[in-house]
Enzyme design. Structure first.
Site, PDB file in Angstrom:
ATOM      1  N   LYS A  93      -8.569  -1.335   6.173  1.00 48.27           N
ATOM      2  CA  LYS A  93      -8.970  -2.113   4.981  1.00 48.27           C
ATOM      3  C   LYS A  93      -8.017  -3.130   4.599  1.00 48.27           C
ATOM      4  O   LYS A  93      -8.375  -4.198   4.171  1.00 48.27           O
ATOM      5  CB  LYS A  93      -8.832  -0.816   3.826  1.00 48.27           C
ATOM      6  CG  LYS A  93      -9.985  -0.035   3.839  1.00 48.27           C
ATOM      7  CD  LYS A  93      -9.921   1.064   2.938  1.00 48.27           C
ATOM      8  CE  LYS A  93      -8.859   2.084   3.307  1.00 48.27           C
ATOM      9  NZ  LYS A  93      -8.871   3.288   2.640  1.00 48.27           N
TER      10      LYS A  93
ATOM     11  N   ARG B   6     -13.890  13.113   5.856  1.00 45.86           N
ATOM     12  CA  ARG B   6     -12.821  13.755   6.120  1.00 45.86           C
ATOM     13  C   ARG B   6     -12.168  14.716   5.324  1.00 45.86           C
ATOM     14  O   ARG B   6     -11.518  15.647   5.423  1.00 45.86           O
ATOM     15  CB  ARG B   6     -11.504  12.791   6.673  1.00 45.86           C
ATOM     16  CG  ARG B   6     -11.598  12.373   7.956  1.00 45.86           C
ATOM     17  CD  ARG B   6     -10.962  10.800   8.098  1.00 45.86           C
ATOM     18  NE  ARG B   6      -9.500  11.151   7.972  1.00 45.86           N
ATOM     19  CZ  ARG B   6      -8.672  10.149   7.329  1.00 45.86           C
ATOM     20  NH1 ARG B   6      -9.045   9.032   7.043  1.00 45.86           N
ATOM     21  NH2 ARG B   6      -7.493  10.521   7.141  1.00 45.86           N
TER      22      ARG B   6
ATOM     23  N   HIS C 291       0.807  -1.231  -0.105  1.00 47.58           N
ATOM     24  CA  HIS C 291      -0.041   0.125   0.163  1.00 47.58           C
ATOM     25  C   HIS C 291       0.835   1.009   0.076  1.00 47.58           C
ATOM     26  O   HIS C 291       1.855   1.253   0.794  1.00 47.58           O
ATOM     27  CB  HIS C 291      -0.713   0.052   1.184  1.00 47.58           C
ATOM     28  CG  HIS C 291      -1.764   1.393   1.139  1.00 47.58           C
ATOM     29  ND1 HIS C 291      -3.118   1.222   0.461  1.00 47.58           N
ATOM     30  CD2 HIS C 291      -1.542   2.587   1.785  1.00 47.58           C
ATOM     31  CE1 HIS C 291      -3.757   2.625   0.719  1.00 47.58           C
ATOM     32  NE2 HIS C 291      -2.767   3.450   1.340  1.00 47.58           N
TER      33      HIS C 291
ATOM     34  N   SER D 145      -7.374   4.273   8.949  1.00 53.56           N
ATOM     35  CA  SER D 145      -8.228   4.230   7.754  1.00 53.56           C
ATOM     36  C   SER D 145      -7.493   3.091   6.688  1.00 53.56           C
ATOM     37  O   SER D 145      -8.000   2.114   6.111  1.00 53.56           O
ATOM     38  CB  SER D 145      -8.137   5.357   6.811  1.00 53.56           C
ATOM     39  OG  SER D 145      -8.519   5.305   5.637  1.00 53.56           O
TER      40      SER D 145
ATOM     41  N   ASP E 148     -15.079   3.076   7.376  1.00 53.40           N
ATOM     42  CA  ASP E 148     -14.027   4.125   6.622  1.00 53.40           C
ATOM     43  C   ASP E 148     -14.544   4.783   5.484  1.00 53.40           C
ATOM     44  O   ASP E 148     -13.965   6.054   5.098  1.00 53.40           O
ATOM     45  CB  ASP E 148     -12.955   2.895   6.158  1.00 53.40           C
ATOM     46  CG  ASP E 148     -11.615   3.863   5.740  1.00 53.40           C
ATOM     47  OD1 ASP E 148     -11.328   4.661   6.288  1.00 53.40           O
ATOM     48  OD2 ASP E 148     -11.304   3.587   4.531  1.00 53.40           O
TER      49      ASP E 148
HETATM   50  N1  URA Z   1      -5.547   6.487   2.392  1.00 50.47           N
HETATM   51  C1  URA Z   1      -6.359   5.946   2.985  1.00 50.47           C
HETATM   52  O1  URA Z   1      -6.845   4.863   2.525  1.00 50.47           O
HETATM   53  N2  URA Z   1      -6.944   6.534   3.834  1.00 50.47           N
HETATM   54  C2  URA Z   1      -6.228   7.772   4.558  1.00 50.47           C
HETATM   55  O2  URA Z   1      -6.747   8.228   5.449  1.00 50.47           O
HETATM   56  C3  URA Z   1      -5.314   8.257   3.679  1.00 50.47           C
HETATM   57  C4  URA Z   1      -4.708   7.494   2.801  1.00 50.47           C
END
Ligand code: URA
Length: 431
Positions: free
Chosen positions: A191, A172, A86, A187, A165
């Site tokens: 995931k 946000r 990621h 966040s 999320d």
């Molecule tokens: N990527 C995400 O999935 N969440 C965040 O808060 C910032 C970047």
């Protein structure tokens, strides 16, 4: 249904710098998902978290509550180990495209659930959608079958994964609360943990084109995420990597796919190759495959074979011509010298203004739009030489893209005056 807590009490507690209890966190995340806690209440709480922070226990509880809001995937039935990567998002960051097939070619399955771009950083799905026929939406069954058969999948995360999320991230985005480290860490990790990967390698970007402009903040984010992953039983490592200048020589959807295919063919810009190989090594090591050399799998064509199978399995034609923008415009060097600096944020915003990105979730993107770079910081340039080529289908966009690019670069006299950075700035692993 009677509620255990009052949202206003939870907001007041964080406003007054008290740690939230596990029960308060479980309730507020669940109640927000059920739409019992209103957007304006969650906005106030997110701002209180941004201003007053959370301790490690609160962040772990918040992450667990977001995971519990949806389904968890389970890849334990696959015949090979799983590893995922990621990136916190950068300009020209197309690394997932060559990386997923490369790691799969080395015997580790890559279930890469990706997103679309919002703002100046591009989204992996937008890039792949420039390949004619390719589709991002797969059922869980299709995803499993492709992982077993090809070894790599890049697809859209289904709506069942961490739904809390999804709501909170959108909120946000419009309330100035994206940059809170506890909220970013929970966040991303909710995931990734719900996705069920065995190994996770985080590419935490640092610099003008990244969320984290400062190395210490990026390190804190990396440490927080590595601890969350490790505690959840996921082998997690983070590399902190430079995002002062864009990665590679392209920013834009089809432009980045073309560059990724060059890397898979054994060429491409050295920074893209080096970062792809560095992240692949971490993913393979985490999954116990230190016997494989990813640099070799790029050279000998195995990664390219897997890319072609991965694209075809999702309906794409790996041999199709990629879309090209209808109009081009060049920005040229005004004098001889050395490119001293090329600012990632400005290039990202320019690509976005040219049509490669979207301002609202529902906006379409142009497949061919973006910025092509002809030099990197430290390269010699000559007066009149193209530095950047701007691509778009809508030429009225050139002026606003040029405006942001005006102060985005310097030409200096000597290589020693150029601002170049190491690509990998640090590595964070569990203690
Ligand atoms: N990527 C995400 O999935 N969440 C965040 O808060 C910032 C970047």
């Amino acid at each position: 249904m009677s509620e255990d807590f009052d949202a206003v009490d939870v907001i007041r507690a964080k406003r007054d710098r008290h740690p939230l209890t596990t029960a308060q966190i479980d309730w507020v995340v669940d109640a927000y998902t059920r739409e019992v806690v209103a957007d304006e209440q969650m906005s106030a709480l997110a701002m209180a978290v941004l201003l007053n922070g959370m301790d490690r226990r609160e962040i772990a509880d918040w992450t667990a509550a977001m995971i519990a809001s949806g389904e968890r995937m389970d890849f334990s039935g696959l015949s090979r180990p799983t590893a995922d990567k990621h990136s916190t998002g950068g300009v020209g960051d197309k690394i997932t495209l060559p990386l997923a097939p490369l790691v799969a070619a080395c015997g580790v399955a890559v279930p890469q659930l990706s997103g679309r771009g919002l703002g100046h950083t591009g989204g992996t799905l937008d890039k792949l959608e420039s390949v004619p026929g390719w589709r991002a939406a797969l059922s869980n069954e299709e995803m499993f079958a492709q992982l077993e058969d090809v070894g790599a999948v890049i697809c859209a995360a289904g709506s069942g994964l961490a739904p809390a999320d999804k709501r909170l991230y959108a909120l946000r985005d419009v309330t100035g609360t994206v940059e809170a480290i506890p909220l970013i860490a929970s966040s991303i990790m909710s995931k990734k943990i719900a996705e069920g990967t065995g190994t996770l390698v985080l590419d935490v970007k640092v610099g003008s084109g990244a969320f984290m402009k400062d190395l210490d903040d990026a390190r804190e984010l990396a440490r927080t995420m590595v601890a969350l992953g490790t505690d959840a039983g996921v082998h997690t490592v983070a590399l902190l990597t430079d995002m002062e200048t864009p990665l590679g020589l392209t920013a834009g959807n089809a432009l980045e796919v073309r560059e990724s295919v060059e890397v898979l063919a054994g060429g491409g810009p050295s920074d893209v190759v080096d970062l792809t190989v560095a992240l692949a090594r971490e993913m393979l090591a985490g999954a116990g495959r230190t016997d494989e050399d990813p640099a070799e799998a790029l050279r000998d064509g195995r990664a390219m074979d897997t890319w072609r199978r991965m694209i075809a399995a999702q309906g794409g034609d790996p041999d199709a011509e990629l879309p090209v923008a209808q109009e081009r415009h060049e920005v040229t060097a005004e004098r001889d010298g050395v490119l001293g600096r090329l600012d990632a944020l400005a290039v990202g915003v320019a690509a976005w203004r040219l049509g490669a990105g979207r301002a609202r979730k529902e906006d379409p993107v142009q497949a061919g739009a973006g910025v092509e770079m002809h030099a990197k910081p430290g390269d010699r340039v000559r007066a009149g030489q193209p530095l950047l080529t701007l691509h778009t289908d809508t030429p009225e966009r050139f002026a606003r893209a040029e405006e942001i690019l005006q102060d985005s670069y310097d030409i200096v006299d000597d290589v020693a005056d150029a601002s170049t950075h190491d690509l990998v700035l640090d590595r964070v692993s569990a203690r």
